[in-house]
Design a protein around this motif. Structure first.
Motif, PDB file in Angstrom:
ATOM      1  N   HIS A   1      46.421  22.985  40.606  1.00  0.00           N
ATOM      2  CA  HIS A   1      45.392  23.263  41.608  1.00  0.00           C
ATOM      3  C   HIS A   1      45.982  24.288  42.571  1.00  0.00           C
ATOM      4  CE1 HIS A   1      42.052  22.524  44.337  1.00  0.00           C
ATOM      5  NE2 HIS A   1      42.930  22.469  45.319  1.00  0.00           N
ATOM      6  N   GLY A   2      45.276  25.377  42.763  1.00  0.00           N
ATOM      7  CA  GLY A   2      45.797  26.402  43.652  1.00  0.00           C
ATOM      8  C   GLY A   2      44.758  27.446  43.998  1.00  0.00           C
ATOM      9  N   ARG A   3      45.237  28.510  44.638  1.00  0.00           N
ATOM     10  CA  ARG A   3      44.368  29.583  45.112  1.00  0.00           C
ATOM     11  C   ARG A   3      44.585  30.832  44.263  1.00  0.00           C
ATOM     12  NH1 ARG A   3      41.458  29.731  49.588  1.00  0.00           N
ATOM     13  NH2 ARG A   3      42.521  27.959  50.543  1.00  0.00           N
ATOM     14  N   LEU A   4      43.477  31.483  43.875  1.00  0.00           N
ATOM     15  CA  LEU A   4      43.572  32.731  43.122  1.00  0.00           C
ATOM     16  C   LEU A   4      44.157  33.817  44.020  1.00  0.00           C
ATOM     17  CD1 LEU A   4      40.160  32.774  41.219  1.00  0.00           C
ATOM     18  CD2 LEU A   4      42.390  32.036  40.382  1.00  0.00           C
ATOM     19  N   VAL A   5      45.171  34.519  43.532  1.00  0.00           N
ATOM     20  CA  VAL A   5      45.818  35.552  44.341  1.00  0.00           C
ATOM     21  C   VAL A   5      45.372  36.958  43.957  1.00  0.00           C
ATOM     22  CG1 VAL A   5      47.803  34.135  44.948  1.00  0.00           C
ATOM     23  CG2 VAL A   5      47.879  35.516  42.876  1.00  0.00           C
ATOM     24  N   VAL A   6      44.622  37.080  42.884  1.00  0.00           N
ATOM     25  CA  VAL A   6      44.022  38.354  42.473  1.00  0.00           C
ATOM     26  C   VAL A   6      42.636  38.058  41.909  1.00  0.00           C
ATOM     27  CG1 VAL A   6      46.196  39.540  41.974  1.00  0.00           C
ATOM     28  CG2 VAL A   6      45.049  38.295  40.154  1.00  0.00           C
ATOM     29  N   ASP A   7      41.776  39.062  41.903  1.00  0.00           N
ATOM     30  CA  ASP A   7      40.462  38.889  41.290  1.00  0.00           C
ATOM     31  C   ASP A   7      40.612  38.659  39.789  1.00  0.00           C
ATOM     32  OD1 ASP A   7      38.855  39.104  43.569  1.00  0.00           O
ATOM     33  OD2 ASP A   7      38.814  41.299  43.442  1.00  0.00           O
ATOM     34  N   VAL A   8      39.669  37.933  39.228  1.00  0.00           N
ATOM     35  CA  VAL A   8      39.671  37.638  37.798  1.00  0.00           C
ATOM     36  C   VAL A   8      39.280  38.897  37.032  1.00  0.00           C
ATOM     37  CG1 VAL A   8      38.713  36.168  35.989  1.00  0.00           C
ATOM     38  CG2 VAL A   8      39.030  35.242  38.297  1.00  0.00           C
ATOM     39  N   GLN A   9      40.033  39.208  35.993  1.00  0.00           N
ATOM     40  CA  GLN A   9      39.764  40.355  35.121  1.00  0.00           C
ATOM     41  C   GLN A   9      39.246  39.833  33.783  1.00  0.00           C
ATOM     42  OE1 GLN A   9      40.375  43.626  36.265  1.00  0.00           O
ATOM     43  NE2 GLN A   9      40.656  42.484  38.163  1.00  0.00           N
ATOM     44  N   SER A  10      38.536  40.694  33.043  1.00  0.00           N
ATOM     45  CA  SER A  10      38.033  40.248  31.736  1.00  0.00           C
ATOM     46  C   SER A  10      38.172  41.340  30.695  1.00  0.00           C
ATOM     47  CB  SER A  10      36.578  39.811  31.832  1.00  0.00           C
ATOM     48  OG  SER A  10      35.739  40.926  32.024  1.00  0.00           O
ATOM     49  N   LYS A  11      38.151  40.881  29.449  1.00  0.00           N
ATOM     50  CA  LYS A  11      38.171  41.760  28.274  1.00  0.00           C
ATOM     51  C   LYS A  11      37.272  41.129  27.235  1.00  0.00           C
ATOM     52  CE  LYS A  11      42.913  43.463  27.840  1.00  0.00           C
ATOM     53  NZ  LYS A  11      44.049  43.401  26.943  1.00  0.00           N
ATOM     54  N   ALA A  12      36.597  41.953  26.459  1.00  0.00           N
ATOM     55  CA  ALA A  12      35.860  41.450  25.302  1.00  0.00           C
ATOM     56  C   ALA A  12      36.860  41.379  24.152  1.00  0.00           C
ATOM     57  CB  ALA A  12      34.706  42.370  24.956  1.00  0.00           C
ATOM     58  N   ILE A  13      36.853  40.285  23.415  1.00  0.00           N
ATOM     59  CA  ILE A  13      37.754  40.151  22.280  1.00  0.00           C
ATOM     60  C   ILE A  13      36.975  40.348  20.985  1.00  0.00           C
ATOM     61  CG2 ILE A  13      39.462  38.772  23.509  1.00  0.00           C
ATOM     62  CD1 ILE A  13      38.280  36.275  22.336  1.00  0.00           C
ATOM     63  N   SER A  14      37.669  40.420  19.877  1.00  0.00           N
ATOM     64  CA  SER A  14      37.078  40.828  18.603  1.00  0.00           C
ATOM     65  C   SER A  14      35.890  39.981  18.150  1.00  0.00           C
ATOM     66  CB  SER A  14      38.146  40.847  17.508  1.00  0.00           C
ATOM     67  OG  SER A  14      38.701  39.559  17.352  1.00  0.00           O
ATOM     68  N   ASN A  15      35.835  38.700  18.514  1.00  0.00           N
ATOM     69  CA  ASN A  15      34.711  37.864  18.071  1.00  0.00           C
ATOM     70  C   ASN A  15      33.505  37.979  19.000  1.00  0.00           C
ATOM     71  OD1 ASN A  15      35.453  36.389  20.313  1.00  0.00           O
ATOM     72  ND2 ASN A  15      36.008  34.538  19.197  1.00  0.00           N
ATOM     73  N   GLY A  16      33.560  38.879  19.999  1.00  0.00           N
ATOM     74  CA  GLY A  16      32.449  39.098  20.908  1.00  0.00           C
ATOM     75  C   GLY A  16      32.484  38.234  22.154  1.00  0.00           C
ATOM     76  N   ASN A  17      33.374  37.280  22.218  1.00  0.00           N
ATOM     77  CA  ASN A  17      33.517  36.429  23.404  1.00  0.00           C
ATOM     78  C   ASN A  17      34.343  37.131  24.471  1.00  0.00           C
ATOM     79  OD1 ASN A  17      32.037  34.271  22.424  1.00  0.00           O
ATOM     80  ND2 ASN A  17      33.822  33.275  21.527  1.00  0.00           N
ATOM     81  N   ASN A  18      34.346  36.571  25.656  1.00  0.00           N
ATOM     82  CA  ASN A  18      35.157  37.088  26.753  1.00  0.00           C
ATOM     83  C   ASN A  18      36.511  36.406  26.810  1.00  0.00           C
ATOM     84  OD1 ASN A  18      33.504  39.009  27.950  1.00  0.00           O
ATOM     85  ND2 ASN A  18      32.443  37.496  29.184  1.00  0.00           N
ATOM     86  N   MET A  19      37.472  37.138  27.311  1.00  0.00           N
ATOM     87  CA  MET A  19      38.764  36.596  27.696  1.00  0.00           C
ATOM     88  C   MET A  19      38.907  36.944  29.174  1.00  0.00           C
ATOM     89  SD  MET A  19      42.577  37.649  26.445  1.00  0.00           S
ATOM     90  CE  MET A  19      42.965  38.951  27.610  1.00  0.00           C
ATOM     91  N   ALA A  20      39.273  35.969  29.987  1.00  0.00           N
ATOM     92  CA  ALA A  20      39.460  36.205  31.417  1.00  0.00           C
ATOM     93  C   ALA A  20      40.886  35.846  31.784  1.00  0.00           C
ATOM     94  CB  ALA A  20      38.475  35.365  32.230  1.00  0.00           C
ATOM     95  N   TYR A  21      41.441  36.570  32.766  1.00  0.00           N
ATOM     96  CA  TYR A  21      42.805  36.282  33.203  1.00  0.00           C
ATOM     97  C   TYR A  21      42.954  36.579  34.676  1.00  0.00           C
ATOM     98  CZ  TYR A  21      43.113  41.245  32.097  1.00  0.00           C
ATOM     99  OH  TYR A  21      42.870  42.593  32.027  1.00  0.00           O
ATOM    100  N   THR A  22      43.861  35.814  35.301  1.00  0.00           N
ATOM    101  CA  THR A  22      44.114  35.931  36.734  1.00  0.00           C
ATOM    102  C   THR A  22      45.455  35.291  37.050  1.00  0.00           C
ATOM    103  OG1 THR A  22      43.144  35.575  38.928  1.00  0.00           O
ATOM    104  CG2 THR A  22      42.924  33.773  37.327  1.00  0.00           C
ATOM    105  N   ARG A  23      45.809  35.223  38.326  1.00  0.00           N
ATOM    106  CA  ARG A  23      47.036  34.538  38.764  1.00  0.00           C
ATOM    107  C   ARG A  23      46.684  33.527  39.841  1.00  0.00           C
ATOM    108  NH1 ARG A  23      52.303  37.914  39.439  1.00  0.00           N
ATOM    109  NH2 ARG A  23      52.197  36.572  41.212  1.00  0.00           N
TER     110      ARG A  23
END
Length: 130
Positions: A8-30
């Motif tokens: 449990h914590g606080r996001l220190v950067v905005d969430v980024q996303s990428k479309a992956i090969s199967n058409g779904n999203n991948m999201a990443y943050t810290r």
């Protein structure tokens, strides 16, 4: 062998996303997670955790931004690389299988905007020091 953790914590950067090969999203943050630490002056230490999510969990994570409080659980991984100074660095990340927003969790089940205010003794301020 894997390590399944919850944090449990606080996001220190905005969430980024990428479309992956199967058409779904991948999201990443810290995420900054406060851990108790007897030897630290403040009594706690900040643990930096990368968070990656796929599919519906990625879509849900993308609804958040820097500064939001979230809880995540998933499998933890360690990464190592040589830094600019040639010293071996270690970082940690998790692939989240669950993302829970602090926006949806209110003390006593009250929703924001219902006109019900916390009592004066309640300390639910969002001004967490990290």
């Amino acid at each position: 062998m894997t390590a399944h953790i919850a944090a449990h914590g606080r996001l220190v950067v905005d969430v980024q996303s990428k479309a992956i090969s199967n058409g779904n999203n991948m999201a990443y943050t810290r995420l900054a997670v406060a851990l108790p630490c007897r030897d630290a002056e403040s009594g706690e230490l900040t643990f930096w955790l990368g968070v990656t999510a796929f599919g519906k969990q990625a879509d849900y994570l993308l609804k958040h931004q820097k500064g939001d409080l979230i809880s995540v659980s998933g499998n933890m991984q360690a990464n190592q690389w040589n830094g600019n100074n040639g010293v071996l660095q270690t970082g940690y990340q998790m692939v989240a299988d669950s993302v829970i927003s602090a926006k949806t969790v209110r003390p006593g089940g009250r929703k924001k905007g219902t006109g019900v205010q916390p009592s004066p003794g309640d300390d639910f301020a969002d001004d967490v020091p990290f």
